[in-house]
Design an enzyme around this catalytic site. Structure first.
Site, short mmCIF file in Angstrom:
data_model
loop_
_atom_site.label_atom_id
_atom_site.label_comp_id
_atom_site.label_asym_id
_atom_site.label_seq_id
_atom_site.Cartn_x
_atom_site.Cartn_y
_atom_site.Cartn_z
N ASN A 14 23.84 35.47 20.43
CA ASN A 14 23.10 35.57 19.17
C ASN A 14 22.75 37.04 18.92
O ASN A 14 22.90 37.56 17.83
CB ASN A 14 21.79 34.78 19.19
CG ASN A 14 21.98 33.28 19.08
OD1 ASN A 14 21.22 32.52 19.68
ND2 ASN A 14 22.98 32.84 18.34
N THR A 63 0.83 -1.21 0.00
CA THR A 63 0.00 0.00 0.00
C THR A 63 0.86 1.25 0.00
O THR A 63 0.62 2.19 -0.74
CB THR A 63 -0.91 0.03 1.25
OG1 THR A 63 -1.39 -1.28 1.49
CG2 THR A 63 -2.06 0.99 1.05
N ARG A 114 22.83 27.12 26.78
CA ARG A 114 21.62 27.60 26.12
C ARG A 114 20.62 26.50 25.74
O ARG A 114 19.41 26.73 25.76
CB ARG A 114 21.95 28.47 24.89
CG ARG A 114 22.97 27.88 23.93
CD ARG A 114 23.57 29.00 23.10
NE ARG A 114 24.39 28.61 21.97
CZ ARG A 114 25.68 28.28 22.02
NH1 ARG A 114 26.30 28.25 23.20
NH2 ARG A 114 26.36 27.99 20.92
N ARG A 132 16.59 24.47 17.60
CA ARG A 132 17.76 25.07 18.23
C ARG A 132 17.37 25.54 19.63
O ARG A 132 16.19 25.57 19.99
CB ARG A 132 18.26 26.25 17.41
CG ARG A 132 18.91 25.85 16.11
CD ARG A 132 19.11 27.03 15.22
NE ARG A 132 20.12 27.96 15.74
CZ ARG A 132 20.38 29.13 15.16
NH1 ARG A 132 19.71 29.49 14.09
NH2 ARG A 132 21.29 29.93 15.66
N HIS A 133 18.37 25.87 20.40
CA HIS A 133 18.12 26.52 21.70
C HIS A 133 17.38 27.83 21.43
O HIS A 133 17.36 28.34 20.30
CB HIS A 133 19.47 26.82 22.34
CG HIS A 133 20.37 27.57 21.40
ND1 HIS A 133 20.28 28.94 21.22
CD2 HIS A 133 21.32 27.13 20.53
CE1 HIS A 133 21.17 29.31 20.30
NE2 HIS A 133 21.80 28.23 19.87
#
Lengths: 453, 481
Positions: free
Chosen positions: B275, B182, B318, B268-269
């Site tokens: 950042n 299937t 983090r 991601r953290h």
């Protein structure tokens, strides 16, 4: 999969999750002289090295404690009522110790090393495991090659306490009769009848394997390991790179080249290797300049492994111990308190190193003659694996510059030959000082630092 | 052999070659003209000396193509160039329109001729793949159910010096076969113009055509061959004569995969303080937006009602902070730590351009293989993530909270992305990717949790030349504080 490497400041929750939710009982199966004890010991050594607390329980040893003097094979005759009673008692005593190890002593894997050749005996063990919440994984070794069996007997049986009072011929004759006692009642694990059990059947020392119902991660790792080991005679040579420029200055880490003496060592190493007349030698190095320079002097092909790079000392890279004491006295003390688990800030721990070296060990198991040119901490980890050293001993193993260790598997362990190539070098070994307290004086911390420029 | 030891040992000191570090891979090599040739630059030896043919064996609908594609994806990801050669596709190219199962009848002489012909073409293509395209492993995906056919392949391989490893899938469970049929057969080009019922009937007749002449690999008769026999989707395996490293890895992989439905969540953290500053690497905590994300993630996960979810993080603050907000047990993997940017750790791209303009350019030239000085490359990352992938294969529902470069590597594995694409995969902050295995691939659903975050994705700039101007280098740097 390893659980967390605990941070050096282990606080409240230990976020390490066990590889196994419940303990595992590995049960060997097979006639005498099929390599069960060899496998048990090797597997135990490997699991302990990758940080899975494992212990083997050899029923033969329990028997020897019970029946002080071994008379003859008659003890093992299937119609020897008294013998059967004692043997059953010994098995139960061993299982009792297994329970204690797994339940009370923090063990994760227990290897129950005995013939376990009847379905009835295996049923007993399975019930025992169920009662105690242990998983069971059988490892059966099946071999009919008379040469292999004969070799086993010579290597390990003749030296057994059972035969100290016999000469070789008597011992062999008796042992063959002992095997016969088991043969008639031997019920090998069966694809059909035992289809609900978890097991690996090793046939003819690894020519073929039958693997059934691998339940979890640890069993999967065990199967992978068992499928990679072999018993072909060979030797593994371990050495460090030649003395480096940073070595002379007493600085750790870095990626410097060889000193003049280091280059001499590389030459001497080449000569030594040639004199050993090693068949099909593979040479491995790290990706750091000093090991590669050393290998270059051999004039043969070599492979580079990033995994063989020296332990990353993070913020302490290229410092002298005196400088580490000056700038990071707390770190320095913590390291002395638990050198195995201590992780340099932005760096690694020995524990991390072991994890990253695991593929190297696995490949070393697959290979035959290999020369590994590596680094102090790395060599300690590899050596600890081959010589079954604990996490406490590992970081203090002596791996001096300009010395080659030749490891040759022998019987249940490893023979070590140390060859010093007679080229002078600094000593880079720092012993654990007596005072590891954070409040210690600098002199106490630096007590064991080896001499340098 | 050691007898190849250079004769000029006495010249060694003069010649004791200066090593130089290759600029891209940071591999130490002998300066000038090494007689030992080029060395592969990756982080581990590949251990493949001669090409290997993996030959599938089994009746239709036993998962051969599933295994072929998955294994190929895995081998390519770990850096072993591998390709599938699916005989069904060769057939479709030759016999443009599939009529019905009669093509597969063992007494259909004409069809047999055609089948032998395109099988032979496939073998030629395999030879070409090895010799001209630097392939290392070729997966020959076909039924190969007779000893005769396998004999042809073995002769071919022997003549060319290729190793052969058979993978046989044996399954008698009618439910599994029906599910396979299937899932993948009915939507095959062969059955485009049929309705489901007709297709099913025809396909079952097709299987019957093979059944009569099917000779499974035999423990005794085939004891000299190297193979793994997989019974009933992995409840049992028979492994015979593993010859080398790559076969050992293949066996290990096959023994760890499963087909139980599940989903893998990658994220991601939450946004971190570095950042915000446009700085790479480091080990900082979450910004306030990042903390909001962690809470949103917890809500999202609860909303998904996932059975027995495992949560994994790296060892970096983090990801752990993000996981903490979920309020469930989680496991830390050092292997999930972000790529080590070595001397560039915690720098902004502008600072990297200023202090290491050449490195910056080299990275843009080959982002996959480029290794930061005293750091890592994406290639190194893949090797360190291999145990994570292996365990992900074993597990069922898992949420992995990791980092940009790490997530790109994992995603590339699941979505079969090339080395060129991998370092540029888009893995924005505050977005969860839900991967669900489906048929031969993976369904991806992307969930942006509506918490603002900085963009950390830097595209490949147009000018990657070392001589480029700073503005050209910094053209694609995303905005930051």
């Amino acid at each position: 999969m390893r659980g967390a490497s605990r941070s050096k400041n282990t606080q409240d929750l230990d976020k390490r999750v066990c590889m196994t939710n419940c303990p595992t009982l590995i049960v060997t199966v097979g006639l005498p002289a099929r390599g069960k004890t060899y496998i048990s010991k090797k597997l135990t050594r490997y699991l302990n090295w990758i940080d899975v607390p494992t212990k083997e329980f050899n029923v033969g040893q329990y028997r020897r404690e019970c029946v002080k003097i071994y008379k003859s094979f008659e003890f093992f005759r299937p119609d020897n009522e008294e013998g059967l009673k004692i043997r059953k008692q010994c098995a139960l005593a061993a299982l009792n110790d297994v329970r204690q190890f797994l339940t009370d002593e923090g063990g994760q894997v227990a290897v129950f090393d005995a013939t376990n050749t009847t379905r009835e005996r295996r049923e007993t063990i399975i019930r025992f495991a169920e009662q105690n919440g242990f998983k069971v994984f059988f490892v059966e070794s099946v071999c009919e090659d008379p040469d292999v069996i004969a070799e086993n007997i010579v290597q390990v049986k003749l030296g057994s306490p059972d035969y100290t009072h016999c000469n070789t011929e008597e011992a062999v004759a008796d042992f063959m009769k002992r095997i016969k006692c088991y043969e008639n009642s031997y019920q090998p694990l069966d694809e059909e009848l035992d289809r609900d059990l978890s097991f690996i059947k090793i046939i003819d020392v690894g020519r073929r394997y039958l693997v059934n119902r691998v339940q979890d991660h640890i069993q999967s790792r065990i199967v992978y390991y068992l499928m990679n080991i072999h018993i072909t005679p060979r030797s593994i040579y371990l050495c460090r790179h030649g003395e480096s420029d940073l070595n002379i200055k007493g600085r750790i880490g870095g990626d410097s080249g060889l000193s003049a003496r280091g280059k001499e060592f590389a030459k001497a190493l080449g000569q030594f290797i040639q004199s050993q007349n090693i068949r099909d030698l593979k040479v491995w190095t790290s990706q750091m300049k000093r090991t590669i320079q050393t290998a270059e002097a051999l004039g043969v092909q070599y492979e580079q492994w990033k995994a063989l790079n020296e332990i990353d000392a993070g913020v302490c890279e290229e410092l002298m111990y005196e400088e580490i004491q000056q700038r990071y006295p707390l770190e320095f003390a913590l390291r002395d308190q638990d050198k195995y688990r201590y992780r340099y800030p932005k760096g690694e721990s020995y524990e991390d190193l072991v994890q990253r070296l695991e593929p190297v060990i696995m490949e070393l198991e697959r290979q035959e003659n290999v020369l590994v040119i590596c680094h102090q901490a790395v060599m300690r980890c590899l050596l600890a694996y081959f010589l079954d050293k604990t996490a406490e001993e590992l970081p203090y193993l002596k791996c001096t510059l300009h010395t080659v260790l030749k490891l040759t598997p022998m019987a249940y362990g490893c023979k070590v030959e140390s060859v010093c190539l007679n080229v002078d070098a600094v000593n880079t070994h720092r012993d654990r000082p007596s005072n590891v307290d954070v409040s210690r004086l600098p002199e106490e911390a630096l007590l064991t630092v080896p001499d340098h420029h | 052999m050691l007898s190849q030891f250079l004769n000029n040992t006495s010249d060694m000191s003069a010649e004791q070659k200066e090593l130089t570090q290759t600029p891209l891979l940071k591999i130490w090599v002998p300066g000038m003209g090494s007689s030992l040739g080029q060395r592969r630059g990756s982080s581990r030896p590949q251990f493949t000396n001669c090409p290997t043919m993996i030959v599938m064996v089994g009746l239709p609908a036993r998962g051969k193509t599933y295994i072929s594609k998955k294994l190929t994806r895995y081998l390519n990801w770990i850096g072993v160039p591998t390709q599938v050669f699916n005989l069904g596709q060769y057939r479709r190219e030759v016999v443009q329109t599939y009529k019905n199962y009669e093509f597969f009848r063992p007494d259909n002489e004409e069809a047999m001729k055609i089948r032998r012909a395109y099988a032979s073409n496939a073998l030629k293509d395999i030879a070409n793949y090895f010799t001209k395209e630097q392939g290392q492993v070729a997966v020959f995906d076909s039924t190969n159910t007779t000893r005769e056919r396998r004999g042809v392949i073995l002769s071919f391989a022997k003549e060319k010096g290729y190793k052969v490893f058979f993978i046989e899938s044996v399954c008698d469970d009618p439910e599994i076969i029906e599910a396979n049929t299937t899932q993948v057969k009915l939507s095959s080009p062969d059955y485009e113009n049929c309705d489901k019922e007709e297709a099913l009937v025809d396909f079952l007749k097709r299987i019957d055509c093979y059944k009569m002449s099917y000779v499974p690999l035999d423990e005794e008769k085939d004891r000299h061959l190297s193979f793994i026999k997989i019974f009933n989707v992995g409840s049992r395996y028979l492994v015979n004569r593993v010859q080398d490293h790559i076969q050992s890895r293949i066996v290990y992989y096959l023994m760890n995969i499963h087909v139980t439905p599940r989903s893998i969540y990658l994220s991601r953290h939450g946004e971190s303080e570095l950042n915000l500053l446009g700085r790479i690497g480091g080990d900082t905590g979450l910004s306030s937006q990042g903390q909001k994300y962690a809470k949103a993630l917890a809500e999202f996960i609860r909303g998904q009602s996932i059975k027995d979810l495992k949560v994994w993080t790296s060892h970096m603050k983090r990801t752990i902070q993000t996981a903490e907000a979920l309020g469930v047990p989680y496991e830390q993997w050092k292997a999930l730590n972000e790529i080590d940017a070595g001397v560039c750790e915690e720098m902004t791209y502008e600072e990297i351009q200023e202090t290491h303009p050449e490195e910056f350019a080299l990275r843009d030239q080959d982002k996959y293989r480029y290794r930061y000085p005293k750091g890592e490359s994406y290639e190194d990352l893949v090797h360190r993530l291999e145990p994570v992938i292996m365990e992900l294969e074993r597990q069922e529902n898992v949420l992995v909270i990791c980092h940009q470069a790490v997530m790109r590597c994992l995603l590339a594995y699941f979505l079969d992305k090339s080395e060129d694409d991998l370092p540029y995969l888009k893995c924005p902050l505050h977005t969860v990717l839900k991967l669900t295995p489906l048929a031969y691939g993976c369904k991806v659903e992307s969930f942006y949790l509506n918490i603002q975050a900085v963009n950390t994705h830097r595209d490949r700039p147009t000018n990657v030349n070392v001589a480029r101007k700073p503005e050209e280098a910094l053209q694609t740097v995303p905005e930051h504080l």
